[in-house]
Write a protein that holds these residues in place. Structure first.
Motif, PDB file in Angstrom:
ATOM      1  N   GLN A  52      29.299 -11.387  -8.296  1.00  0.00           N
ATOM      2  CA  GLN A  52      28.852 -11.326  -9.182  1.00  0.00           C
ATOM      3  C   GLN A  52      28.036 -10.773 -10.217  1.00  0.00           C
ATOM      4  OE1 GLN A  52      26.421 -15.117  -8.684  1.00  0.00           O
ATOM      5  NE2 GLN A  52      25.691 -15.209 -10.496  1.00  0.00           N
ATOM      6  N   SER A  73      27.815 -19.289  -1.948  1.00  0.00           N
ATOM      7  CA  SER A  73      27.201 -18.085  -1.673  1.00  0.00           C
ATOM      8  C   SER A  73      27.245 -17.641  -0.490  1.00  0.00           C
ATOM      9  CB  SER A  73      26.544 -16.674  -2.651  1.00  0.00           C
ATOM     10  OG  SER A  73      26.862 -16.997  -3.583  1.00  0.00           O
ATOM     11  N   ASP A  88      33.405 -14.867  -6.973  1.00  0.00           N
ATOM     12  CA  ASP A  88      31.611 -15.968  -7.020  1.00  0.00           C
ATOM     13  C   ASP A  88      31.274 -15.889  -8.340  1.00  0.00           C
ATOM     14  OD1 ASP A  88      29.206 -16.718  -6.535  1.00  0.00           O
ATOM     15  OD2 ASP A  88      28.797 -14.733  -5.229  1.00  0.00           O
ATOM     16  N   GLU A  89      31.035 -17.055  -8.889  1.00  0.00           N
ATOM     17  CA  GLU A  89      31.415 -17.115 -10.073  1.00  0.00           C
ATOM     18  C   GLU A  89      31.021 -15.663 -11.214  1.00  0.00           C
ATOM     19  OE1 GLU A  89      26.615 -18.383 -11.123  1.00  0.00           O
ATOM     20  OE2 GLU A  89      27.075 -18.990  -8.559  1.00  0.00           O
TER      21      GLU A  89
HETATM   22 MG   LIG Z   1      25.133 -17.782  -5.613  1.00  0.00          MG
END
Ligand SMILES: [Mg+2]
Ligand SMILES: Nc1ncnc2c1ncn2[C@@H]1O[C@H](COP(=O)(O)OP(=O)(O)OP(=O)(O)O)[C@@H](O)[C@H]1O
Lengths: 368, 251
Positions: free
Chosen positions: B89, B45, B166-167
């Protein structure tokens, strides 16, 4: 029928050998913990080995006890049943002995100094932020296409229009109480007609503005901090930033503009309600409306009204600005938003009072 | 010269004095799907946040379309930011706006389109992610997976050339997660969008990734770069081969 025997955990020391037996669960360990460590402390050298053959049960707390005991006495643990041994083997003494950096001890004086420095830095930040945001807000205001008027109106409605009830009520009660409390002593001197001057001047010059500002700090400053703080925690502020949208213009300016418009309007309203309270009390004492009206119009000057208004504009900037600043300063975590709202209210009120004092001096010097 | 759309050059990434990654260099080609991978806490991240200009790296540079996002300011930065889209996320949708308004926001801010055109575009973007029926819902009124997809729709509002995710599939069920993979592939094939994705989902890595950038916490940098199959079969590092296999054939 088989009865489940709950053999109590027990502890016995014979020579250099400690015998542990029974059920070493949380309850048993709790009972034994203190006695064992007091005793083994006294005769630490005496303990050579720990005999655990009598243990019938051992859970996390029991393992912790065995671990602590063997670590303190450096004695070996013998005859531990294999299923418990497995639990114990998960922990090695080495990783627990590794020194953790002890938190540096801070003396009270140092703390005081640090607190002072922190307060100073924070105050400085607040002033800088307010200045910067005022510039942004004014600049945005004069380029109306950049202002998100929908947001301004929504915030104005919430912070301003919806506060009319509480601001009016408090203003009215303040006028009423002031008139009532001062009427009695002034009556003894036969000058009770001046009570209405007192109410009018106090409200217009001081109380209307400051009371409205404090109410707004509690009502809206905190709300701003919570809204923006929640956005920060949800990464919405990061999203804004990486969209290339300026958060000062997007979030702060609408709130500042709404605050700057709402605070003076609410102050005027509070003033009038205060006056109404004063009038009601005085009329109940038998003064005619016309006399009171003349008294007020003859004695309240335009500068009295203006000084209150100027202050309330500044208070509007303070309340909205500090609310936004505290929101933007929110750290991560569940309690962060709560902290921010508290800080918004406290700093808002502190700044209001400090600013009011500064204004008092300025107006005095200027003879305003 | 190769057709690199993103160039990360000798990047040091971290927070204040705490250096998380150093000397990171790699390129992402146009229309490529790159997955950033590595153990928890190794700085995935962090790397992503530095690549999109959220943090200022103490050293190194990130070029997007040949322009430094680190040093750009004002209009220039604006232009770079408009060429990329990001999903966080948590989704990071604006909670007080409906899904449609969320997608509209970048359009409102950066274009002069009339209101009905923006509405239509917002609805089209949402339909790309299968959410055309939820334009009027608030983020809190739709499921987590729908929020993730709406966030992708918002990130695509200005037709970016690169999407950073992100994810994206964290916390999604395998079916929804697989649908998300298909969405990524579709956008990549039909619109040529470049993707930089942080994810732990091995199945989705094998589905979407052209290349994998494997980070290593120990060396604070890139352990290896290659296609997922290369890393699984031919990596010199035992742990990488293990890492790439673990969830495909659970032990
Ligand atoms: Mg992360
Ligand atoms: N805001 C921050 N301030 C300071 N340190 C941070 C911050 N965010 C992350 N870190 C640290 O940076 C390191 C890398 O974090 P990062 O979030 O990049 O990990 P990650 O690879 O994304 O892990 P995960 O797979 O668990 O999401 C961690 O050691 C973390 O403690």
């Amino acid at each position: 029928m088989p009865v489940e025997t709950k053999e109590e955990a027990s502890y016995r020391q014979e020579g250099g050998v400690v015998h542990l037996s029974g059920r070493l669960d949380a309850e048993g360990s709790a009972r034994l913990w203190r006695t064992i460590f007091q005793r083994s402390h006294k005769k630490r050298d005496a303990v050579k080995s720990i005999d655990a053959s009598g243990l019938t049960y051992c859970d996390g707390a029991g393992i912790a006890l065995l671990f602590a005991l063997s670590r303190q006495t450096k004695a070996s643990i013998d005859h531990l049943a294999p299923e418990f041994q497995k639990l114990l083997d998960q922990f090695s003494s080495d990783s627990f002995d590794r020194p953790v950096d002890p938190p540096r001890k801070i003396s009270a004086i140092e703390k005081l100094g640090m607190g002072g420095a922190e307060f100073g830095r924070d105050l400085y930040d607040q002033v800088v932020f307010l200045g910067r945001m005022s510039v942004v807000s004014v600049r945005t205001f004069f380029r109306p296409s950049l202002v998100r008027w929908g947001d301004v109106w929504r915030i104005f409605e919430k912070a301003g229009v919806n506060a009319v009830g509480i601001v009016g009520m408090i203003g009215f009660l303040m006028g009423l109480i002031m008139a009532f409390q001062s009427a009695i002593p002034l009556k003894q001197f036969g000058v009770d007609i001046f009570v209405i001057n007192l109410v009018a001047l106090a409200m217009f010059r001081e109380l209307g503005a400051i009371m409205t500002a404090i109410l707004l700090a509690g009502r809206s400053g905190s709300a701003f901090a919570a809204e923006i703080g929640t956005m920060k925690v949800n990464e919405e502020l990061n999203a804004l930033k990486t969209m290339g949208i300026d958060d000062a213009r997007f979030l702060v300016a609408p709130r500042m503009i709404a605050g700057i418009i709402a605070t003076p309007l609410l102050s005027i309203y509070a003033n009038l309600m205060g006056l109404l309270g004063g009038f009601i009390v005085m009329m109940s004492f038998g003064f005619p409306f016309a006399a009171l009206y003349r008294q007020v119009t003859a004695n309240v000057e335009i500068s009295d009204i203006l000084s209150g208004l100027i202050k309330s504009v500044v208070f509007g900037v303070l309340v909205a600005g500090i609310g936004c600043l505290r929101g933007l300063q929110t750290r991560s975590g569940a309690t962060a938003v709560g902290d921010s709202t508290t800080r918004a209210v406290v700093s808002g009120i502190v700044l209001i009072v400090i600013t009011d004092a500064i204004f008092a001096v300025i107006f005095y010097v200027l003879n305003f | 010269m190769s057709d690199a759309i993103i160039e990360v050059k000798d990047l040091t990434a971290g927070y204040e004095d705490n250096v998380i990654l150093q000397g990171v260099s790699f390129e992402v080609q146009r229309s490529e799907i790159v997955v950033i991978l590595g153990g928890s806490g190794c700085g995935k991240s962090t790397l992503l946040k530095h690549m999109i200009g959220l943090y200022h790296p103490p050293k190194g540079d990130v070029l997007i379309n040949g322009k430094s996002i680190v040093h750009a300011e004002g209009e220039e930065l604006q232009a770079i930011l408009q060429s990329i889209g990001i999903t966080y996320q948590s989704g990071a949708l604006f909670g007080s706006l409906t899904l449609s308004e969320n997608v509209r926001l970048p359009l409102e801010e950066f274009t002069d389109l009339p209101s009905d055109a923006m509405d239509l575009i917002a609805k089209m973007k949402l339909s790309l992610v299968g959410l055309e029926a939820f334009t009027g819902s608030l983020p809190s009124e739709v499921s987590g997976g729908m929020q993730k997809r709406a966030a992708i729709a918002r990130a695509m509002a200005l037709d970016p050339q690169v999407l950073f995710l992100d994810e994206p599939s964290a916390g999604l069920d395998p079916i929804t997660s697989a649908e998300l993979d298909q969405l990524i592939l579709r956008l990549n094939e039909s619109l040529g969008i470049t993707f930089v994705i942080v994810t732990h989902e091995l199945p989705s890595i094998y589905t979407v990734a052209d290349r994998v950038v494997m980070l290593d916490k120990e060396i604070k940098g890139i352990a290896e770069i290659g296609s997922p199959e290369e890393l699984r079969d031919k990596s010199q590092h035992e742990w990488i081969r293990e890492f790439m296999k673990r969830e495909v054939h659970p032990a």
